[in-house]
Design an enzyme around this catalytic site. Structure first.
Site, PDB file in Angstrom:
ATOM      1  N   ASN A   9       0.863  -1.179   0.000  1.00 43.78           N
ATOM      2  CA  ASN A   9       0.000   0.000   0.000  1.00 43.78           C
ATOM      3  C   ASN A   9       0.902   1.233   0.000  1.00 43.78           C
ATOM      4  O   ASN A   9       1.492   1.568   1.017  1.00 43.78           O
ATOM      5  CB  ASN A   9      -0.891  -0.047   1.257  1.00 43.78           C
ATOM      6  CG  ASN A   9      -1.667   1.236   1.483  1.00 43.78           C
ATOM      7  OD1 ASN A   9      -1.771   2.083   0.596  1.00 43.78           O
ATOM      8  ND2 ASN A   9      -2.216   1.379   2.686  1.00 43.78           N
ATOM      9  N   LYS A  11       0.150   4.280  -0.210  1.00 43.79           N
ATOM     10  CA  LYS A  11      -0.476   5.465   0.394  1.00 43.79           C
ATOM     11  C   LYS A  11      -0.252   6.686  -0.510  1.00 43.79           C
ATOM     12  O   LYS A  11      -0.139   6.516  -1.728  1.00 43.79           O
ATOM     13  CB  LYS A  11       0.055   5.685   1.811  1.00 43.79           C
ATOM     14  CG  LYS A  11      -0.055   4.415   2.660  1.00 43.79           C
ATOM     15  CD  LYS A  11       0.111   4.630   4.127  1.00 43.79           C
ATOM     16  CE  LYS A  11      -0.040   3.298   4.840  1.00 43.79           C
ATOM     17  NZ  LYS A  11       0.006   3.415   6.283  1.00 43.79           N
ATOM     18  N   HIS A  96      -9.502   1.151   5.032  1.00 45.78           N
ATOM     19  CA  HIS A  96      -8.206   1.332   5.702  1.00 45.78           C
ATOM     20  C   HIS A  96      -8.388   2.272   6.894  1.00 45.78           C
ATOM     21  O   HIS A  96      -9.190   3.209   6.831  1.00 45.78           O
ATOM     22  CB  HIS A  96      -7.188   1.908   4.712  1.00 45.78           C
ATOM     23  CG  HIS A  96      -5.803   1.924   5.270  1.00 45.78           C
ATOM     24  ND1 HIS A  96      -5.366   2.902   6.133  1.00 45.78           N
ATOM     25  CD2 HIS A  96      -4.773   1.049   5.133  1.00 45.78           C
ATOM     26  CE1 HIS A  96      -4.117   2.633   6.487  1.00 45.78           C
ATOM     27  NE2 HIS A  96      -3.733   1.514   5.895  1.00 45.78           N
ATOM     28  N   GLU A  98      -6.754   4.692   7.947  1.00 44.13           N
ATOM     29  CA  GLU A  98      -6.573   6.123   7.645  1.00 44.13           C
ATOM     30  C   GLU A  98      -7.841   6.699   7.005  1.00 44.13           C
ATOM     31  O   GLU A  98      -8.174   7.858   7.212  1.00 44.13           O
ATOM     32  CB  GLU A  98      -5.333   6.314   6.750  1.00 44.13           C
ATOM     33  CG  GLU A  98      -4.054   6.152   7.567  1.00 44.13           C
ATOM     34  CD  GLU A  98      -2.879   5.562   6.811  1.00 44.13           C
ATOM     35  OE1 GLU A  98      -2.845   5.605   5.576  1.00 44.13           O
ATOM     36  OE2 GLU A  98      -1.968   5.034   7.497  1.00 44.13           O
ATOM     37  N   GLU A 168      -5.258  -4.910  10.696  1.00 43.63           N
ATOM     38  CA  GLU A 168      -4.226  -3.904  10.888  1.00 43.63           C
ATOM     39  C   GLU A 168      -4.508  -3.139  12.179  1.00 43.63           C
ATOM     40  O   GLU A 168      -5.309  -2.185  12.172  1.00 43.63           O
ATOM     41  CB  GLU A 168      -4.223  -2.917   9.715  1.00 43.63           C
ATOM     42  CG  GLU A 168      -3.932  -3.560   8.383  1.00 43.63           C
ATOM     43  CD  GLU A 168      -3.410  -2.519   7.388  1.00 43.63           C
ATOM     44  OE1 GLU A 168      -2.285  -2.699   6.909  1.00 43.63           O
ATOM     45  OE2 GLU A 168      -4.119  -1.542   7.116  1.00 43.63           O
ATOM     46  N   GLY A 174       2.398   2.460  10.757  1.00 43.88           N
ATOM     47  CA  GLY A 174       3.308   3.586  10.583  1.00 43.88           C
ATOM     48  C   GLY A 174       4.044   3.991  11.854  1.00 43.88           C
ATOM     49  O   GLY A 174       4.670   5.038  11.904  1.00 43.88           O
ATOM     50  N   SER A 214       3.419  -1.918  10.391  1.00 47.60           N
ATOM     51  CA  SER A 214       4.874  -1.962  10.609  1.00 47.60           C
ATOM     52  C   SER A 214       5.505  -3.304  10.231  1.00 47.60           C
ATOM     53  O   SER A 214       6.422  -3.780  10.901  1.00 47.60           O
ATOM     54  CB  SER A 214       5.215  -1.590  12.054  1.00 47.60           C
ATOM     55  OG  SER A 214       4.836  -0.249  12.313  1.00 47.60           O
TER      56      SER A 214
HETATM   57  P1  PGA Z   1       2.857   0.451   7.659  1.00 46.71           P
HETATM   58  O1  PGA Z   1       1.391   0.620   7.013  1.00 46.71           O
HETATM   59  O2  PGA Z   1       3.439  -0.831   7.122  1.00 46.71           O
HETATM   60  O3  PGA Z   1       3.625   1.663   7.227  1.00 46.71           O
HETATM   61  O4  PGA Z   1       2.668   0.390   9.134  1.00 46.71           O
HETATM   62  C1  PGA Z   1       0.562  -0.476   6.816  1.00 46.71           C
HETATM   63  C2  PGA Z   1      -0.754  -0.040   6.242  1.00 46.71           C
HETATM   64  O5  PGA Z   1      -1.229   1.043   6.573  1.00 46.71           O
HETATM   65  O6  PGA Z   1      -1.357  -0.761   5.426  1.00 46.71           O
END
Ligand code: PGA
Length: 252
Positions: A9, A11, A96, A98, A168, A174, A214
């Site tokens: 992803n 983003k 997601h 976010e 997640e 993140g 992460s």
């Molecule tokens: P990250 O994001 O690996 O940077 O923690 C994962 C995600 O949001 O799908």
């Protein structure tokens, strides 16, 4: 036996030129070996069409990071399932965290989006996960259950043959702080049991449940060797071809 699926992803990263660069690197690296793992990349909307052209003939699949649930109309700034299909997308990330936290997407909206994905034959990667506060208040399983029940309300299992669930935990996204393999496995197992309760044991047994939050080369093998973890949804570590590749290798 479930196939592992590793999805990247991106983003809101990479303009068109850096997208071309990253895809070329990933393709070159992947060409050196044969992988059993299914690989998906989800660049921003503006790079999808070019990505689709670049990925032709490769074994990498293309996904989008979001979409709206209507086919067309007065929805300024939104992208429809048909538009994604027209640029060669096969997968779409929905719900997601976010989107849920920054853009206030509800379980009901996510449900409508999954409905639209199914209608237009896009394969949904349905994201769920608890916040740190919810985990600390011992609400993880309640939150996950509500997200799944409301997100998948009104579906029968035949409609969800292409569904992928991505667990997640919001506190791991993140932050550099991944869930431990045991913590993740505990929730993945809970998800599979719940899916069995709502649908059937065969459906639950075949369902791909990815972990995200992460994921990096240092922890991906331990996470993905858990019995109910069928791959990863990778954010930060998919923006460099070498770390993304290492994660794919660890899934093999
Ligand atoms: P990250 O994001 O690996 O940077 O923690 C994962 C995600 O949001 O799908």
């Amino acid at each position: 036996m479930r196939t592992k699926i590793v999805a990247g992803n991106w983003k809101m990263n990479n303009d068109l030129y850096s997208s071309i660069n990253l895809i070329s690197h990933i393709k070159n690296e992947l060409n050196k070996n044969k992988f059993e793992t299914k690989i998906i990349i989800c660049p921003p909307f503006t790079s999808l069409e070019t990505a689709s052209t670049l990925l032709k003939g490769s074994s990498i699949f293309l996904g989008a990071q979001n979409m709206y649930c209507e086919e067309s109309g007065a929805f300024t700034g939104e992208i429809s399932p048909l538009m994604l299909k027209s640029v060669g997308c096969e997968y779409v990330v929905l719900g997601h965290s976010e989107r849920r936290t920054i853009f206030q997407e509800s379980n009901q909206l996510v449900n409508q989006k999954i409905r639209a994905a199914v209608k237009y034959s896009l394969k949904p990667i349905f994201c769920i996960g608890e916040t740190l506060k919810e985990r600390e208040q011992n609400k993880t399983f309640d939150v996950i259950e509500k997200q799944i029940r409301e997100g998948l309300e009104g579906f029968n299992e035949n409609e969800l043959g292409n569904l992928i669930i991505a667990y997640e935990p919001v506190w791991a996204i993140g932050t550099g702080r991944n869930a431990s393999p045991e913590q993740a496995q505990e929730v993945h197992k809970f998800i599979r049991k719940l899916i069995e309760k709502i649908f059937s044991s065969t459906f639950a047994e075949n369902l791909i449940i990815q972990y995200g939050g992460s994921v990096k080369p240092e922890n991906s093998k331990d996470l993905m060797s858990q019995p109910d973890i069928d791959g990863a949804l990778v954010g930060g570590a998919c923006l460099k071809s070498d770390s993304f590749l290492k994660i794919i290798e660890s899934a093999e």
